[in-house]
Write an enzyme that holds these catalytic residues in place. Structure first.
Site, short mmCIF file in Angstrom:
data_model
loop_
_atom_site.label_atom_id
_atom_site.label_comp_id
_atom_site.label_asym_id
_atom_site.label_seq_id
_atom_site.Cartn_x
_atom_site.Cartn_y
_atom_site.Cartn_z
N HIS A 203 -62.78 17.37 -10.25
CA HIS A 203 -61.45 16.95 -10.63
C HIS A 203 -60.76 17.83 -11.47
CE1 HIS A 203 -63.39 13.23 -9.73
NE2 HIS A 203 -62.30 13.10 -9.08
N GLU A 442 -64.68 5.84 1.23
CA GLU A 442 -65.18 6.95 0.58
C GLU A 442 -66.90 7.01 0.55
OE1 GLU A 442 -63.87 8.05 -3.38
OE2 GLU A 442 -63.89 5.79 -3.80
N ASP A 466 -65.40 12.38 -1.69
CA ASP A 466 -66.57 11.76 -1.74
C ASP A 466 -67.26 11.56 -0.72
OD1 ASP A 466 -67.19 11.30 -4.66
OD2 ASP A 466 -65.38 9.87 -4.79
N CYS A 513 -56.39 10.53 1.15
CA CYS A 513 -55.74 10.98 0.04
C CYS A 513 -56.98 11.96 -0.46
CB CYS A 513 -55.72 9.97 -1.17
SG CYS A 513 -57.14 8.94 -1.29
C1 PEP Z 1 -61.94 11.14 -2.84
O1 PEP Z 1 -62.85 10.85 -3.07
O2 PEP Z 1 -61.66 11.88 -1.76
C2 PEP Z 1 -60.70 10.76 -3.68
C3 PEP Z 1 -59.28 11.03 -3.19
O3 PEP Z 1 -60.91 10.34 -4.91
P1 PEP Z 1 -61.58 11.31 -6.08
O4 PEP Z 1 -61.48 12.66 -5.72
O5 PEP Z 1 -60.54 10.92 -7.22
O6 PEP Z 1 -62.82 10.81 -6.29
MG MG Z 2 -63.44 9.55 -4.53
#
Ligand code: PEP
Ligand code: MG
Length: 585
Positions: A203, A442, A466, A513
Protein backbone atom coordinates in the site's frame (compact mmCIF):
# COMPACT_ATOMS: atom_id res chain seq x y z
CA UNK A 1 21.38 0.75 -18.47
CA UNK A 2 23.38 2.16 -15.66
CA UNK A 3 26.06 4.78 -16.17
CA UNK A 4 29.64 3.78 -15.50
CA UNK A 5 30.58 5.93 -12.56
CA UNK A 6 34.31 5.38 -13.01
CA UNK A 7 34.33 7.02 -16.47
CA UNK A 8 33.06 10.32 -15.23
CA UNK A 9 34.71 10.56 -11.84
CA UNK A 10 37.96 12.35 -12.64
CA UNK A 11 36.31 15.75 -13.22
CA UNK A 12 37.49 17.00 -9.91
CA UNK A 13 39.78 15.23 -7.50
CA UNK A 14 37.96 16.90 -4.56
CA UNK A 15 34.56 15.44 -5.36
CA UNK A 16 33.52 12.33 -3.45
CA UNK A 17 33.26 9.26 -5.62
CA UNK A 18 29.96 8.52 -7.32
CA UNK A 19 28.35 5.35 -6.00
CA UNK A 20 25.27 3.44 -7.10
CA UNK A 21 22.83 1.21 -5.29
CA UNK A 22 20.16 -0.83 -7.02
CA UNK A 23 16.68 -1.38 -5.62
CA UNK A 24 13.21 -2.10 -6.93
CA UNK A 25 11.50 0.87 -8.60
CA UNK A 26 8.19 1.34 -6.81
CA UNK A 27 7.04 4.76 -8.01
CA UNK A 28 8.23 6.48 -11.18
CA UNK A 29 9.93 9.86 -11.20
CA UNK A 30 13.29 11.38 -10.45
CA UNK A 31 14.18 13.09 -7.19
CA UNK A 32 17.41 15.02 -7.00
CA UNK A 33 18.39 15.94 -3.52
CA UNK A 34 21.34 18.06 -2.55
CA UNK A 35 22.50 17.98 1.07
CA UNK A 36 19.06 17.15 2.36
CA UNK A 37 18.93 13.38 2.54
CA UNK A 38 17.17 12.31 5.70
CA UNK A 39 18.26 8.92 6.92
CA UNK A 40 15.95 7.54 9.56
CA UNK A 41 16.34 4.02 10.87
CA UNK A 42 12.73 3.77 11.97
CA UNK A 43 10.34 6.62 11.36
CA UNK A 44 8.43 6.36 14.62
CA UNK A 45 11.31 5.52 16.89
CA UNK A 46 11.38 7.39 20.18
CA UNK A 47 14.47 7.12 22.27
CA UNK A 48 14.48 6.21 25.94
CA UNK A 49 16.32 9.18 27.30
CA UNK A 50 17.55 8.48 30.82
CA UNK A 51 17.75 11.56 33.01
CA UNK A 52 20.01 12.07 35.96
CA UNK A 53 18.41 11.65 39.42
CA UNK A 54 18.76 15.34 40.23
CA UNK A 55 16.49 16.16 37.26
CA UNK A 56 13.65 13.91 38.36
CA UNK A 57 11.73 16.54 40.38
CA UNK A 58 11.80 18.94 37.45
CA UNK A 59 10.61 16.18 35.09
CA UNK A 60 7.72 15.47 37.47
CA UNK A 61 6.92 19.17 37.57
CA UNK A 62 7.05 19.27 33.77
CA UNK A 63 4.48 16.48 33.63
CA UNK A 64 2.26 18.18 36.24
CA UNK A 65 2.41 21.38 34.27
CA UNK A 66 1.44 19.63 31.03
CA UNK A 67 -1.47 18.00 32.84
CA UNK A 68 -2.63 21.34 34.24
CA UNK A 69 -2.39 23.06 30.86
CA UNK A 70 -4.32 20.24 29.17
CA UNK A 71 -7.07 20.44 31.81
CA UNK A 72 -7.25 24.23 31.47
CA UNK A 73 -7.67 23.91 27.71
CA UNK A 74 -10.45 21.38 28.16
CA UNK A 75 -12.19 23.58 30.74
CA UNK A 76 -12.09 26.48 28.28
CA UNK A 77 -13.63 24.38 25.51
CA UNK A 78 -16.31 23.13 27.89
CA UNK A 79 -17.21 26.70 28.76
CA UNK A 80 -17.48 27.98 25.22
CA UNK A 81 -18.80 24.91 23.38
CA UNK A 82 -22.52 24.26 22.91
CA UNK A 83 -22.36 21.05 20.90
CA UNK A 84 -23.43 18.18 23.14
CA UNK A 85 -21.20 15.58 21.49
CA UNK A 86 -18.09 17.73 21.73
CA UNK A 87 -18.87 18.49 25.37
CA UNK A 88 -19.17 14.76 26.08
CA UNK A 89 -15.83 14.08 24.41
CA UNK A 90 -14.16 16.84 26.42
CA UNK A 91 -15.60 15.46 29.63
CA UNK A 92 -14.13 12.04 28.81
CA UNK A 93 -10.69 13.64 28.20
CA UNK A 94 -10.94 15.46 31.47
CA UNK A 95 -11.86 12.23 33.26
CA UNK A 96 -8.84 10.44 31.79
CA UNK A 97 -6.54 13.28 32.82
CA UNK A 98 -7.95 13.41 36.32
CA UNK A 99 -7.57 9.67 36.85
CA UNK A 100 -5.31 9.43 39.95
CA UNK A 101 -3.80 6.13 38.75
CA UNK A 102 -2.56 7.85 35.61
CA UNK A 103 -0.72 10.43 37.67
CA UNK A 104 0.71 7.70 39.94
CA UNK A 105 1.91 5.48 37.12
CA UNK A 106 3.54 8.30 35.21
CA UNK A 107 5.38 9.55 38.28
CA UNK A 108 6.54 5.96 38.95
CA UNK A 109 7.87 5.74 35.42
CA UNK A 110 9.70 9.04 35.77
CA UNK A 111 11.32 7.62 38.90
CA UNK A 112 12.66 4.74 36.83
CA UNK A 113 14.92 7.40 35.28
CA UNK A 114 12.88 8.14 32.21
CA UNK A 115 12.00 11.61 31.08
CA UNK A 116 8.46 12.96 31.40
CA UNK A 117 7.99 12.56 27.64
CA UNK A 118 9.10 8.96 27.73
CA UNK A 119 6.97 8.20 30.79
CA UNK A 120 3.87 9.61 29.06
CA UNK A 121 4.61 7.68 25.85
CA UNK A 122 5.13 4.40 27.72
CA UNK A 123 2.15 4.72 30.03
CA UNK A 124 -0.22 5.58 27.18
CA UNK A 125 1.22 2.82 25.01
CA UNK A 126 0.46 0.36 27.76
CA UNK A 127 -3.06 1.71 28.29
CA UNK A 128 -3.86 1.89 24.57
CA UNK A 129 -2.63 -1.66 24.01
CA UNK A 130 -5.31 -2.89 26.40
CA UNK A 131 -8.05 -1.43 24.23
CA UNK A 132 -6.69 -1.21 20.69
CA UNK A 133 -7.42 -4.84 19.82
CA UNK A 134 -10.56 -5.27 21.88
CA UNK A 135 -13.42 -6.90 20.02
CA UNK A 136 -15.90 -4.36 21.30
CA UNK A 137 -15.83 -1.17 19.24
CA UNK A 138 -16.60 1.05 22.26
CA UNK A 139 -13.50 -0.25 23.96
CA UNK A 140 -11.45 0.38 20.83
CA UNK A 141 -12.80 3.94 20.74
CA UNK A 142 -11.38 4.26 24.24
CA UNK A 143 -7.92 3.75 22.73
CA UNK A 144 -8.53 6.73 20.44
CA UNK A 145 -9.56 8.89 23.38
CA UNK A 146 -6.38 7.94 25.20
CA UNK A 147 -4.38 8.85 22.12
CA UNK A 148 -5.95 12.32 22.03
CA UNK A 149 -5.07 12.90 25.66
CA UNK A 150 -1.52 11.66 25.09
CA UNK A 151 -1.19 14.08 22.19
CA UNK A 152 -2.31 17.03 24.35
CA UNK A 153 0.19 16.17 27.07
CA UNK A 154 3.02 15.76 24.58
CA UNK A 155 2.25 19.08 22.94
CA UNK A 156 2.58 20.77 26.34
CA UNK A 157 5.75 18.87 27.05
CA UNK A 158 7.21 20.50 23.96
CA UNK A 159 7.73 17.18 22.24
CA UNK A 160 7.61 17.43 18.50
CA UNK A 161 7.08 14.50 16.22
CA UNK A 162 10.28 13.54 14.43
CA UNK A 163 8.50 13.88 11.07
CA UNK A 164 7.95 17.59 11.63
CA UNK A 165 11.67 18.24 11.60
CA UNK A 166 12.17 16.84 8.11
CA UNK A 167 12.90 19.62 5.61
CA UNK A 168 10.95 20.18 2.41
CA UNK A 169 12.60 18.50 -0.56
CA UNK A 170 14.27 15.78 1.50
CA UNK A 171 14.67 12.24 0.23
CA UNK A 172 13.76 9.86 3.06
CA UNK A 173 15.85 6.75 3.58
CA UNK A 174 14.25 4.40 6.08
CA UNK A 175 13.93 0.74 6.92
CA UNK A 176 10.24 0.94 6.05
CA UNK A 177 7.46 3.51 5.86
CA UNK A 178 3.79 3.17 6.70
CA UNK A 179 1.13 4.71 4.43
CA UNK A 180 0.13 7.09 7.24
CA UNK A 181 3.71 8.31 7.62
CA UNK A 182 3.95 8.76 3.89
CA UNK A 183 0.86 10.95 3.89
CA UNK A 184 2.44 13.14 6.57
CA UNK A 185 5.74 13.28 4.70
CA UNK A 186 3.87 14.25 1.55
CA UNK A 187 2.41 17.25 3.36
CA UNK A 188 5.94 18.27 4.38
CA UNK A 189 6.90 18.14 0.69
CA UNK A 190 9.53 15.41 0.61
CA UNK A 191 10.84 14.59 -2.86
CA UNK A 192 11.51 10.85 -2.73
CA UNK A 193 11.65 7.72 -0.60
CA UNK A 194 14.08 4.82 -0.35
CA UNK A 195 13.33 1.85 1.88
CA UNK A 196 15.14 -1.33 2.82
CA UNK A 197 12.07 -3.55 2.61
CA UNK A 198 8.68 -3.51 0.89
CA UNK A 199 6.81 -4.83 -2.12
CA UNK A 200 5.82 -3.23 -5.39
CA UNK A 201 2.11 -3.85 -4.72
CA UNK A 202 2.25 -2.84 -1.07
CA UNK A 203 0.00 0.00 0.00
CA UNK A 204 2.82 2.37 0.62
CA UNK A 205 4.10 1.83 -2.95
CA UNK A 206 0.60 2.33 -4.33
CA UNK A 207 0.25 5.52 -2.32
CA UNK A 208 3.65 6.81 -3.47
CA UNK A 209 2.52 6.35 -7.08
CA UNK A 210 -0.73 8.18 -6.35
CA UNK A 211 1.09 11.06 -4.77
CA UNK A 212 3.74 11.12 -7.52
CA UNK A 213 6.57 10.60 -5.05
CA UNK A 214 9.51 8.76 -6.66
CA UNK A 215 10.14 5.62 -4.58
CA UNK A 216 12.66 2.81 -4.49
CA UNK A 217 12.25 -0.19 -2.22
CA UNK A 218 14.30 -3.23 -1.27
CA UNK A 219 17.78 -1.74 -0.84
CA UNK A 220 19.28 -3.82 1.96
CA UNK A 221 21.05 -1.70 4.57
CA UNK A 222 20.20 1.53 2.74
CA UNK A 223 20.11 3.39 6.06
CA UNK A 224 23.74 2.41 6.62
CA UNK A 225 24.98 2.79 3.05
CA UNK A 226 23.52 6.23 2.33
CA UNK A 227 25.12 9.09 4.25
CA UNK A 228 23.07 12.11 5.33
CA UNK A 229 25.39 14.71 3.88
CA UNK A 230 25.48 13.61 0.27
CA UNK A 231 23.96 14.68 -3.01
CA UNK A 232 21.64 11.95 -4.08
CA UNK A 233 19.54 10.95 -7.07
CA UNK A 234 16.56 8.68 -6.54
CA UNK A 235 15.53 7.26 -9.92
CA UNK A 236 12.10 5.76 -9.47
CA UNK A 237 12.08 4.53 -13.09
CA UNK A 238 15.05 2.20 -12.83
CA UNK A 239 15.42 1.71 -9.08
CA UNK A 240 18.90 3.26 -9.13
CA UNK A 241 20.15 5.39 -6.27
CA UNK A 242 23.16 7.49 -7.19
CA UNK A 243 25.15 8.82 -4.28
CA UNK A 244 27.36 11.84 -4.95
CA UNK A 245 26.73 11.92 -8.70
CA UNK A 246 29.34 13.50 -10.94
CA UNK A 247 28.36 16.75 -12.74
CA UNK A 248 27.81 14.65 -15.89
CA UNK A 249 25.37 12.31 -14.19
CA UNK A 250 23.56 15.21 -12.57
CA UNK A 251 23.16 16.94 -15.92
CA UNK A 252 21.91 13.75 -17.47
CA UNK A 253 19.22 13.42 -14.82
CA UNK A 254 18.25 17.08 -14.97
CA UNK A 255 17.69 16.62 -18.72
CA UNK A 256 15.69 13.47 -18.07
CA UNK A 257 13.46 15.42 -15.68
CA UNK A 258 12.87 18.19 -18.21
CA UNK A 259 11.98 15.57 -20.84
CA UNK A 260 9.48 14.02 -18.46
CA UNK A 261 7.87 17.42 -17.76
CA UNK A 262 7.52 18.05 -21.51
CA UNK A 263 5.92 14.65 -21.97
CA UNK A 264 3.42 15.42 -19.22
CA UNK A 265 2.60 18.76 -20.83
CA UNK A 266 2.01 17.10 -24.21
CA UNK A 267 -0.28 14.58 -22.55
CA UNK A 268 -2.32 17.48 -21.17
CA UNK A 269 -3.64 18.04 -24.69
CA UNK A 270 -5.71 14.87 -24.62
CA UNK A 271 -7.56 15.65 -21.38
CA UNK A 272 -10.72 16.73 -23.19
CA UNK A 273 -10.64 13.94 -25.77
CA UNK A 274 -12.86 10.85 -25.29
CA UNK A 275 -11.47 7.72 -23.75
CA UNK A 276 -12.28 5.38 -26.63
CA UNK A 277 -10.50 2.93 -28.89
CA UNK A 278 -9.86 3.58 -32.57
CA UNK A 279 -12.96 1.47 -33.32
CA UNK A 280 -15.01 3.62 -30.87
CA UNK A 281 -15.32 1.23 -27.93
CA UNK A 282 -15.81 3.41 -24.83
CA UNK A 283 -13.51 2.63 -21.91
CA UNK A 284 -14.30 4.47 -18.70
CA UNK A 285 -11.14 5.87 -17.14
CA UNK A 286 -11.41 6.40 -13.42
CA UNK A 287 -9.09 7.13 -10.54
CA UNK A 288 -8.15 5.23 -7.39
CA UNK A 289 -7.98 7.45 -4.34
CA UNK A 290 -7.07 7.27 -0.69
CA UNK A 291 -7.34 10.94 0.28
CA UNK A 292 -9.72 13.81 -0.46
CA UNK A 293 -6.99 15.86 -2.15
CA UNK A 294 -6.63 13.15 -4.77
CA UNK A 295 -10.18 13.80 -6.02
CA UNK A 296 -9.08 17.17 -7.38
CA UNK A 297 -6.00 15.63 -9.00
CA UNK A 298 -8.29 13.05 -10.61
CA UNK A 299 -10.65 15.71 -11.95
CA UNK A 300 -7.75 17.75 -13.30
CA UNK A 301 -6.44 14.70 -15.15
CA UNK A 302 -9.84 14.12 -16.78
CA UNK A 303 -11.02 11.16 -14.70
CA UNK A 304 -14.56 10.00 -15.51
CA UNK A 305 -15.16 8.91 -11.95
CA UNK A 306 -13.53 7.40 -8.90
CA UNK A 307 -13.25 3.65 -9.44
CA UNK A 308 -11.90 2.81 -5.99
CA UNK A 309 -11.94 4.68 -2.70
CA UNK A 310 -9.75 2.83 -0.23
CA UNK A 311 -11.69 3.76 2.91
CA UNK A 312 -9.26 1.88 5.17
CA UNK A 313 -7.20 5.06 5.14
CA UNK A 314 -9.83 6.56 7.43
CA UNK A 315 -9.09 3.99 10.11
CA UNK A 316 -6.83 5.48 12.75
CA UNK A 317 -3.38 4.11 13.50
CA UNK A 318 -4.51 2.55 16.74
CA UNK A 319 -7.23 0.61 14.94
CA UNK A 320 -10.20 2.82 15.82
CA UNK A 321 -12.80 3.47 13.16
CA UNK A 322 -14.03 6.91 12.17
CA UNK A 323 -17.43 7.96 13.46
CA UNK A 324 -20.54 7.91 11.26
CA UNK A 325 -20.40 11.70 11.04
CA UNK A 326 -16.72 11.79 10.03
CA UNK A 327 -17.36 9.19 7.36
CA UNK A 328 -20.52 10.84 6.15
CA UNK A 329 -18.74 14.19 5.59
CA UNK A 330 -15.91 12.47 3.77
CA UNK A 331 -18.10 10.40 1.42
CA UNK A 332 -20.40 13.33 0.72
CA UNK A 333 -17.45 15.57 -0.09
CA UNK A 334 -16.03 13.04 -2.58
CA UNK A 335 -19.43 12.44 -4.19
CA UNK A 336 -20.02 16.19 -4.54
CA UNK A 337 -16.60 16.96 -5.95
CA UNK A 338 -16.70 14.22 -8.59
CA UNK A 339 -20.41 14.75 -9.53
CA UNK A 340 -21.91 14.01 -12.06
CA UNK A 341 -19.39 11.19 -12.40
CA UNK A 342 -19.75 8.11 -10.20
CA UNK A 343 -17.66 7.10 -7.19
CA UNK A 344 -17.17 3.53 -6.02
CA UNK A 345 -16.68 3.40 -2.27
CA UNK A 346 -15.08 0.19 -1.11
CA UNK A 347 -16.15 -0.66 2.42
CA UNK A 348 -13.31 -1.08 4.93
CA UNK A 349 -10.85 -3.64 3.64
CA UNK A 350 -9.18 -3.94 7.02
CA UNK A 351 -6.96 -6.74 8.24
CA UNK A 352 -4.28 -8.39 6.14
CA UNK A 353 -1.46 -5.92 5.70
CA UNK A 354 -3.81 -3.00 6.31
CA UNK A 355 -4.79 -1.17 9.47
CA UNK A 356 -7.74 -1.93 11.70
CA UNK A 357 -7.77 -5.72 11.90
CA UNK A 358 -8.69 -6.80 15.36
CA UNK A 359 -6.51 -9.80 15.96
CA UNK A 360 -2.90 -10.76 15.84
CA UNK A 361 -2.94 -13.51 13.26
CA UNK A 362 -0.37 -16.04 12.06
CA UNK A 363 -1.29 -15.41 8.43
CA UNK A 364 -3.09 -12.05 8.25
CA UNK A 365 -3.39 -12.07 4.45
CA UNK A 366 -5.27 -15.36 4.71
CA UNK A 367 -7.19 -14.32 7.77
CA UNK A 368 -9.90 -12.11 9.07
CA UNK A 369 -9.83 -9.33 6.48
CA UNK A 370 -12.20 -7.40 4.22
CA UNK A 371 -15.76 -8.68 4.12
CA UNK A 372 -14.94 -11.42 6.66
CA UNK A 373 -14.11 -8.78 9.26
CA UNK A 374 -17.14 -6.65 8.40
CA UNK A 375 -19.62 -9.51 8.67
CA UNK A 376 -18.19 -10.31 12.09
CA UNK A 377 -18.27 -6.66 13.18
CA UNK A 378 -21.74 -5.61 12.10
CA UNK A 379 -21.72 -2.39 14.06
CA UNK A 380 -18.71 -1.14 12.08
CA UNK A 381 -20.27 -2.30 8.82
CA UNK A 382 -23.71 -0.81 9.54
CA UNK A 383 -22.17 2.53 10.55
CA UNK A 384 -20.22 2.70 7.32
CA UNK A 385 -23.18 1.68 5.15
CA UNK A 386 -25.36 4.28 6.87
CA UNK A 387 -22.73 6.99 6.29
CA UNK A 388 -22.45 5.99 2.60
CA UNK A 389 -26.22 5.85 2.06
CA UNK A 390 -26.71 9.25 3.65
CA UNK A 391 -24.20 10.66 1.15
CA UNK A 392 -25.87 8.97 -1.84
CA UNK A 393 -28.74 11.37 -2.40
CA UNK A 394 -27.41 12.42 -5.82
CA UNK A 395 -27.21 8.83 -7.01
CA UNK A 396 -23.54 8.83 -7.99
CA UNK A 397 -22.25 6.45 -5.32
CA UNK A 398 -21.68 2.69 -5.63
CA UNK A 399 -20.79 0.33 -2.80
CA UNK A 400 -18.03 -2.25 -3.28
CA UNK A 401 -17.40 -5.31 -1.10
CA UNK A 402 -13.76 -6.46 -0.72
CA UNK A 403 -12.31 -10.00 -0.48
CA UNK A 404 -15.41 -11.86 -1.60
CA UNK A 405 -14.89 -15.60 -1.99
CA UNK A 406 -18.41 -17.02 -1.86
CA UNK A 407 -22.04 -16.20 -2.58
CA UNK A 408 -23.05 -16.30 1.08
CA UNK A 409 -20.86 -13.30 1.86
CA UNK A 410 -22.62 -11.12 -0.73
CA UNK A 411 -26.05 -12.27 0.42
CA UNK A 412 -25.25 -11.52 4.06
CA UNK A 413 -23.72 -8.13 3.21
CA UNK A 414 -26.72 -7.19 1.07
CA UNK A 415 -29.10 -8.20 3.83
CA UNK A 416 -27.34 -5.80 6.20
CA UNK A 417 -27.44 -3.05 3.55
CA UNK A 418 -31.19 -3.64 3.19
CA UNK A 419 -31.69 -3.43 6.94
CA UNK A 420 -29.86 -0.09 7.09
CA UNK A 421 -31.96 1.19 4.16
CA UNK A 422 -35.11 0.13 5.99
CA UNK A 423 -34.03 2.00 9.12
CA UNK A 424 -33.24 5.13 7.09
CA UNK A 425 -36.61 4.99 5.35
CA UNK A 426 -38.30 4.84 8.75
CA UNK A 427 -36.33 7.91 9.79
CA UNK A 428 -37.40 9.68 6.59
CA UNK A 429 -33.82 10.13 5.37
CA UNK A 430 -33.01 10.78 1.70
CA UNK A 431 -30.74 8.26 -0.04
CA UNK A 432 -30.32 6.26 -3.24
CA UNK A 433 -32.62 3.29 -2.78
CA UNK A 434 -31.12 1.57 -5.83
CA UNK A 435 -27.49 2.15 -4.91
CA UNK A 436 -25.41 -0.38 -6.92
CA UNK A 437 -23.58 -2.99 -4.84
CA UNK A 438 -20.61 -4.60 -6.56
CA UNK A 439 -17.73 -6.80 -5.50
CA UNK A 440 -13.97 -6.95 -5.72
CA UNK A 441 -12.72 -9.99 -7.59
CA UNK A 442 -9.43 -10.62 -5.87
CA UNK A 443 -9.44 -14.24 -4.84
CA UNK A 444 -9.04 -17.15 -7.25
CA UNK A 445 -12.22 -18.56 -5.69
CA UNK A 446 -14.20 -15.51 -6.84
CA UNK A 447 -12.92 -15.93 -10.42
CA UNK A 448 -13.86 -19.59 -10.48
CA UNK A 449 -17.45 -18.90 -9.38
CA UNK A 450 -17.82 -15.55 -11.16
CA UNK A 451 -20.90 -16.81 -13.06
CA UNK A 452 -22.63 -17.41 -9.72
CA UNK A 453 -21.38 -14.26 -7.98
CA UNK A 454 -22.52 -12.15 -10.94
CA UNK A 455 -26.14 -13.04 -10.16
CA UNK A 456 -25.91 -11.07 -6.91
CA UNK A 457 -23.53 -8.24 -7.82
CA UNK A 458 -24.21 -5.10 -9.86
CA UNK A 459 -20.58 -4.94 -11.04
CA UNK A 460 -17.19 -6.57 -10.70
CA UNK A 461 -13.89 -4.86 -10.12
CA UNK A 462 -10.79 -7.01 -10.44
CA UNK A 463 -8.16 -6.41 -7.78
CA UNK A 464 -5.10 -7.82 -9.48
CA UNK A 465 -2.79 -6.98 -6.56
CA UNK A 466 -4.45 -9.49 -4.29
CA UNK A 467 -5.50 -11.80 -7.10
CA UNK A 468 -1.83 -12.26 -8.05
CA UNK A 469 -0.81 -12.67 -4.40
CA UNK A 470 -3.38 -15.39 -3.73
CA UNK A 471 -2.98 -17.15 -7.08
CA UNK A 472 0.80 -17.31 -6.97
CA UNK A 473 1.17 -17.73 -3.21
CA UNK A 474 3.58 -14.79 -3.18
CA UNK A 475 3.23 -12.01 -0.61
CA UNK A 476 2.69 -8.68 -2.38
CA UNK A 477 4.71 -6.90 0.32
CA UNK A 478 7.70 -9.17 0.39
CA UNK A 479 10.67 -8.08 -1.70
CA UNK A 480 12.22 -11.56 -1.44
CA UNK A 481 9.46 -13.03 -3.59
CA UNK A 482 9.17 -10.02 -5.91
CA UNK A 483 10.19 -12.21 -8.87
CA UNK A 484 7.37 -14.65 -8.14
CA UNK A 485 4.82 -11.89 -7.79
CA UNK A 486 3.99 -11.71 -11.48
CA UNK A 487 0.60 -10.22 -12.24
CA UNK A 488 0.95 -11.31 -15.87
CA UNK A 489 1.42 -14.97 -15.02
CA UNK A 490 -0.84 -16.96 -17.39
CA UNK A 491 -2.75 -18.31 -14.38
CA UNK A 492 -3.66 -14.77 -13.30
CA UNK A 493 -4.68 -13.80 -16.84
CA UNK A 494 -6.85 -16.92 -17.18
CA UNK A 495 -8.53 -16.22 -13.85
CA UNK A 496 -9.18 -12.62 -14.89
CA UNK A 497 -10.69 -13.90 -18.09
CA UNK A 498 -13.00 -16.20 -16.12
CA UNK A 499 -14.17 -13.18 -14.13
CA UNK A 500 -14.87 -11.26 -17.34
CA UNK A 501 -16.82 -14.22 -18.74
CA UNK A 502 -18.82 -14.40 -15.51
CA UNK A 503 -19.64 -10.71 -15.73
CA UNK A 504 -20.68 -10.97 -19.40
CA UNK A 505 -22.94 -13.94 -18.67
CA UNK A 506 -24.77 -11.79 -16.12
CA UNK A 507 -24.75 -8.60 -18.17
CA UNK A 508 -22.78 -6.60 -15.60
CA UNK A 509 -19.75 -4.35 -16.19
CA UNK A 510 -16.26 -5.33 -15.11
CA UNK A 511 -13.40 -3.02 -14.30
CA UNK A 512 -9.83 -3.38 -13.07
CA UNK A 513 -8.67 -1.34 -10.11
CA UNK A 514 -5.48 -3.27 -9.38
CA UNK A 515 -2.12 -1.78 -10.28
CA UNK A 516 -1.83 -3.44 -13.70
CA UNK A 517 -4.58 -1.14 -14.96
CA UNK A 518 -1.84 1.53 -14.99
CA UNK A 519 0.68 -0.50 -17.03
CA UNK A 520 0.49 1.19 -20.39
CA UNK A 521 2.22 -1.65 -22.22
CA UNK A 522 -0.70 -4.04 -21.59
CA UNK A 523 -3.66 -1.66 -21.93
CA UNK A 524 -4.71 -3.33 -25.18
CA UNK A 525 -4.67 -6.78 -23.57
CA UNK A 526 -7.06 -5.62 -20.84
CA UNK A 527 -9.39 -3.94 -23.33
CA UNK A 528 -9.28 -6.98 -25.60
CA UNK A 529 -10.31 -9.14 -22.66
CA UNK A 530 -13.55 -7.15 -22.36
CA UNK A 531 -12.74 -4.82 -19.48
CA UNK A 532 -14.86 -1.69 -19.80
CA UNK A 533 -13.37 0.46 -17.05
CA UNK A 534 -9.82 1.01 -15.86
CA UNK A 535 -9.22 2.67 -12.53
CA UNK A 536 -5.71 3.95 -11.92
CA UNK A 537 -3.81 6.44 -9.80
CA UNK A 538 -4.31 9.93 -11.24
CA UNK A 539 -0.72 10.40 -12.46
CA UNK A 540 -1.26 7.48 -14.88
CA UNK A 541 -4.64 8.57 -16.28
CA UNK A 542 -3.45 10.38 -19.36
CA UNK A 543 -0.78 7.87 -20.35
CA UNK A 544 -3.45 5.18 -20.24
CA UNK A 545 -5.90 7.32 -22.20
CA UNK A 546 -3.25 7.78 -24.87
CA UNK A 547 -2.89 3.99 -25.12
CA UNK A 548 -6.65 3.43 -25.22
CA UNK A 549 -6.95 5.90 -28.09
CA UNK A 550 -4.37 3.92 -30.07
CA UNK A 551 -5.97 0.52 -29.44
CA UNK A 552 -8.01 -1.43 -32.01
CA UNK A 553 -10.46 -3.48 -30.01
CA UNK A 554 -10.77 -6.28 -32.57
CA UNK A 555 -6.99 -6.74 -32.86
CA UNK A 556 -6.62 -6.57 -29.11
CA UNK A 557 -9.29 -9.23 -28.64
CA UNK A 558 -7.46 -11.62 -30.98
CA UNK A 559 -4.13 -11.05 -29.22
CA UNK A 560 -5.40 -11.72 -25.71
CA UNK A 561 -7.43 -14.73 -26.80
CA UNK A 562 -4.28 -16.25 -28.26
CA UNK A 563 -2.31 -15.49 -25.07
CA UNK A 564 -4.94 -17.06 -22.86
CA UNK A 565 -5.10 -20.18 -25.04
CA UNK A 566 -1.33 -20.64 -25.32
CA UNK A 567 -0.27 -19.30 -21.91
CA UNK A 568 2.60 -17.52 -23.70
CA UNK A 569 3.02 -13.78 -23.33
CA UNK A 570 4.92 -11.99 -26.11
CA UNK A 571 7.99 -10.11 -24.93
CA UNK A 572 6.63 -6.63 -25.64
CA UNK A 573 3.92 -7.11 -23.03
CA UNK A 574 6.23 -8.54 -20.41
CA UNK A 575 8.33 -5.46 -19.77
CA UNK A 576 6.34 -3.30 -17.45
CA UNK A 577 6.91 0.38 -16.86
CA UNK A 578 8.27 -0.47 -13.43
CA UNK A 579 11.24 -2.13 -15.14
CA UNK A 580 12.07 0.83 -17.36
CA UNK A 581 15.78 1.60 -17.42
CA UNK A 582 17.41 4.99 -17.46
CA UNK A 583 19.56 5.88 -20.43
CA UNK A 584 23.34 5.80 -20.40
CA UNK A 585 25.04 9.08 -19.70
C1 PEP B 1 -6.20 -5.13 -5.34
O1 PEP B 1 -6.08 -6.04 -4.51
O2 PEP B 1 -5.80 -5.21 -6.52
C2 PEP B 1 -6.82 -3.84 -4.94
C3 PEP B 1 -7.11 -2.92 -5.82
O3 PEP B 1 -7.04 -3.65 -3.62
P1 PEP B 1 -5.89 -3.27 -2.57
O4 PEP B 1 -4.64 -2.99 -3.34
O5 PEP B 1 -6.37 -2.10 -1.81
O6 PEP B 1 -5.81 -4.51 -1.73
MG1 MG C 1 -7.10 -5.96 -2.64
Amino acid sequence: MVSDSKNSIDQSKNLPEERELKGIPASAGIAICSQRVTVIKKLRETKNRPVSPDRLPSEIERFNESQRKSLDEIALTLESEHDKTIKQIMETYSMILNDPTLQEEIVKRIYSTFSAVQAVEDEFDARCALFAHAKDITLRERAAELDHVRHRLLVHLGKRKPLQRIPTGAVIVSHSITPTDLLELYKIGISGIITEIGGIASHVSILARSLRIPAIIGIANATKKIPEDCILICDGYSGMVIINPTPNTLLDYEQERVKEQKKQKALGQIIELPSETVDKIQIRLSANIETLEEVDAAIMSGAQGIGLVRTEYLVKNNGTFPTELEQHHWYKEIAQRIFPHPVTIRVFDVGGDKKGGIRKEENPALGYRGIRFLLGNKKVFRTQIKAILLASEHKNIKIMLPMISNVKEIKRAKKIIDQVKHQLREEGAMFDNHIPVGIMIETPAACCIAHELGKYADFFSIGTNDLAQYTLGADRNNGFVAEMFNELHPSVLRLMNMAVEGAKANGIPVSICGEIAAWNNITELLIGMGITELSVASPSLLTIKQKIRKTHFTNAKNIIEKIIRSGKIPKEYRQTTKKKKRRVS
